[in-house]
Design an enzyme around this catalytic site. Structure first.
Site, short mmCIF file in Angstrom:
data_model
loop_
_atom_site.label_atom_id
_atom_site.label_comp_id
_atom_site.label_asym_id
_atom_site.label_seq_id
_atom_site.Cartn_x
_atom_site.Cartn_y
_atom_site.Cartn_z
N ASP A 72 -12.39 -36.03 26.42
CA ASP A 72 -12.66 -37.80 26.60
C ASP A 72 -13.37 -38.54 27.96
O ASP A 72 -13.69 -37.62 28.53
CB ASP A 72 -10.80 -37.97 27.34
CG ASP A 72 -9.96 -39.28 27.87
OD1 ASP A 72 -9.94 -39.83 26.67
OD2 ASP A 72 -10.81 -39.29 29.21
N CYS A 124 28.90 -26.55 41.21
CA CYS A 124 27.90 -27.44 41.15
C CYS A 124 26.34 -27.41 41.21
O CYS A 124 26.51 -25.93 40.79
CB CYS A 124 27.64 -28.01 43.14
SG CYS A 124 29.74 -27.48 43.49
N ARG A 154 34.99 -27.15 37.07
CA ARG A 154 35.28 -28.52 36.79
C ARG A 154 34.67 -29.41 37.28
O ARG A 154 33.63 -28.56 38.60
CB ARG A 154 36.61 -29.33 37.36
CG ARG A 154 37.91 -28.67 36.60
CD ARG A 154 38.83 -29.60 37.10
NE ARG A 154 39.27 -29.38 38.44
CZ ARG A 154 39.98 -28.00 38.98
NH1 ARG A 154 40.06 -27.23 38.37
NH2 ARG A 154 39.88 -28.14 41.13
N CYS A 174 28.53 -33.88 44.26
CA CYS A 174 27.19 -33.39 44.28
C CYS A 174 26.59 -34.00 42.49
O CYS A 174 25.37 -33.95 41.59
CB CYS A 174 27.10 -32.76 43.94
SG CYS A 174 27.56 -30.81 43.11
#
Length: 502
Positions: free
Chosen positions: A451, A43, A72, A77
């Site tokens: 800049d 998870c 797996r 979730c």
């Protein structure tokens, strides 16, 4: 409270990982993955399920490592859809460069040898480094990515499973079936049936899904900048979404990106579905969605001058570029001219040298071309360009170097090497080089103290405003100076700072 600083090797700190899982802290999604030995699933830290006992948790640095360990993916979730680790955003070492290239599909297109060549290492060195840090080698990491692509295609298109397998990058139907069953504990057909719920999937050429990110995210400057600087014909803001044409390995695509409070809706129209993974990766890169805004903002907030700016609109991202060479050309076109003038120059190049495409919206859309490649610009007559001779020389030198592959501006580039090669070209000063480093290379510490917008903001805020003095002051903002620039720019009344009206 868990620390919000960068957490290298966090998966090895069991106590901190357990606390993150028990508090369901979404900030750590993508930092590590939790394998639950009693269920055999893995998870993300924020999984809404009841947290398991600490002794039943195992922690892994990547989804691929969890899969290799036999776990797996959680159906609740969906850990394979977590935001990517922020590690690959701020680091410039070989592992980070490898991860960015794998996300961009290099292993699927060129194999592990191609990845190694781009990084300048042997295949054995790359495999050793990735295994040491991520618990999985490049093939396993690419396989995990293919599994996620397969899930998206299975759940969102009506494509036959054989076509899904091919589009996701699997070499055979058997490898596709075995991987889906192993990662999701369902067959491909069961996975499709599980999410269908009587609703027909989208057409095979168009996909729509959510891009997750770590909260907070301030969309104003992100989408405002992209819309304000959009090159006509290649990019546009329409109906509340930023749309742009993408040049992809197997064809082209059009992406429409629409901000929502907790996700970005991404609609992709592709000429070849094999480009799905790469298109998703480039959209996430463009929007800087894998950043860790809490870590960034915590450091910048420590400066009492920046603290009110961060508090007012936290979670600013750096608007990036979907294509490095394209942005470098655009940066040269934008030297010492207004945003409007830069867009005009770019639009002329696009009309004259870009590859025509059709807009999926038909006459209702404004996307007409792909931005021209360096090769397409190689025969450009500099005298035909309506700007000063010095800038024509600069553009010609850049295009020549890019066409000859003398400069790597890809997501896997070596940032310092790219800077050095750009600096060797005529007309490339600090502003142009650091602008490219910030938006094309993705260096979070790129800084442009010269800049005009940055200097104006510094003066207004009472910060040192000469480049040298501001650079010294900004040392405390490292390694997040590119994000500090976003907060400084936000003090100005310019279109780049505002989400366009729908």
């Amino acid at each position: 409270m868990l620390p919000s600083t960068m957490l290298e090797d966090m998966h090895e700190d069991v106590e901190r990982c357990v606390r993150a899982v028990r508090s369901k802290d979404a900030r750590f999604d993508g930092w590590f993955f939790t394998g639950v030995v009693t269920t055999g699933i893995y998870c993300r830290p924020s999984c809404p399920a009841v947290p398991p006992k600490a002794e039943n948790m195992r922690f892994y640095p990547s989804a691929a490592a969890a899969q290799q360990a036999g776990f797996r993916a959680c159906k609740r979730c969906r850990p394979d859809a977590s935001p990517g680790s922020p590690e690959w955003n701020h680091r410039a070492d070989a592992v980070a460069r490898a991860m960015r290239l794998i996300a961009d599909g290099i292993v699927d297109r060129e194999g592990v040898p191609g990845l190694a060549v781009r990084l300048g290492y042997s295949t054995r060195q790359i495999e050793r480094q990735l295994n040491a840090e991520l618990g999985a080698g490049p093939l396993a990491l690419a396989r995990a990515q293919r599994a996620q692509t397969a899930r998206l295609l299975i759940e969102t298109t009506p494509l036959p499973m054989g076509d899904v397998a091919f589009a996701a990058g699997f070499a055979s139907i058997r490898a596709f079936n075995d991987t889906v069953r192993e990662v999701f504990a369902l067959t491909p057909t069961e996975l499709r049936d599980r999410v269908a719920k009587g609703k027909p999937p989208a057409g095979s050429g168009t996909l729509s899904f959510r891009l997750p990110f770590r909260a907070p995210l301030c969309p104003d400057n992100l989408f405002g900048h992209l819309a304000a600087t959009a090159v006509p014909g290649v990019e546009e803001w329409r109906d509340g979404a930023f749309r742009r044409a993408l040049r992809l390995p197997h064809g082209h695509g059009v992406a429409a990106l629409r901000p929502h409070p907790d996700h970005v809706v991404c609609t992709l129209t592709l000429t070849d579905l094999r480009d799905l993974t790469i298109a998703i990766s480039r959209c996430r890169w463009l929007l800087d969605l894998d950043a860790d805004p809490v870590a960034v903002d915590d450091q910048l907030r420590a400066d009492p001058v920046l603290a009110p700016l961060v508090g007012k609109a936290p979670g600013r991202r750096v608007p990036r570029a979907a294509d490095g060479p394209e942005f470098a050309v655009r940066a040269v076109l934008g030297q010492q001219v207004s945003v409007a003038a830069a867009r005009t120059h770019a639009a002329r190049l696009v009309r004259a040298h870009g590859e025509p495409i059709g807009d999926p919206l038909g006459e209702g859309g404004g996307l007409t071309h792909l931005f021209p490649t360096p090769g397409a610009l190689a025969d450009l007559d500099p005298e035909s360009l309506a700007f000063p001779r010095a800038r024509r020389v600069t553009l010609a030198a850049l295009v020549d170097a890019l066409a000859k592959d003398e400069i790597d501006l890809s997501v896997g580039s070596d940032w310092e090497s790219a800077r050095a090669r750009l600096a060797a070209l005529p007309g490339f000063g600090p502003w142009t080089i650091e602008t490219i480093a910030m938006r094309a290379l993705g260096d979070p510490d790129a800084f442009i103290p010269g800049d005009l917008g940055v200097r104006t903001a510094a003066r207004t805020l009472g910060l040192p405003h000469t480049p040298a003095a501001l650079t010294r002051h900004a040392d405390a903002w490292r390694p997040w100076r590119a994000y500090a620039v976003q907060y400084l720019w936000a003090t100005g009344d310019h279109a780049i700072n505002y989400l366009p009206a729908s």
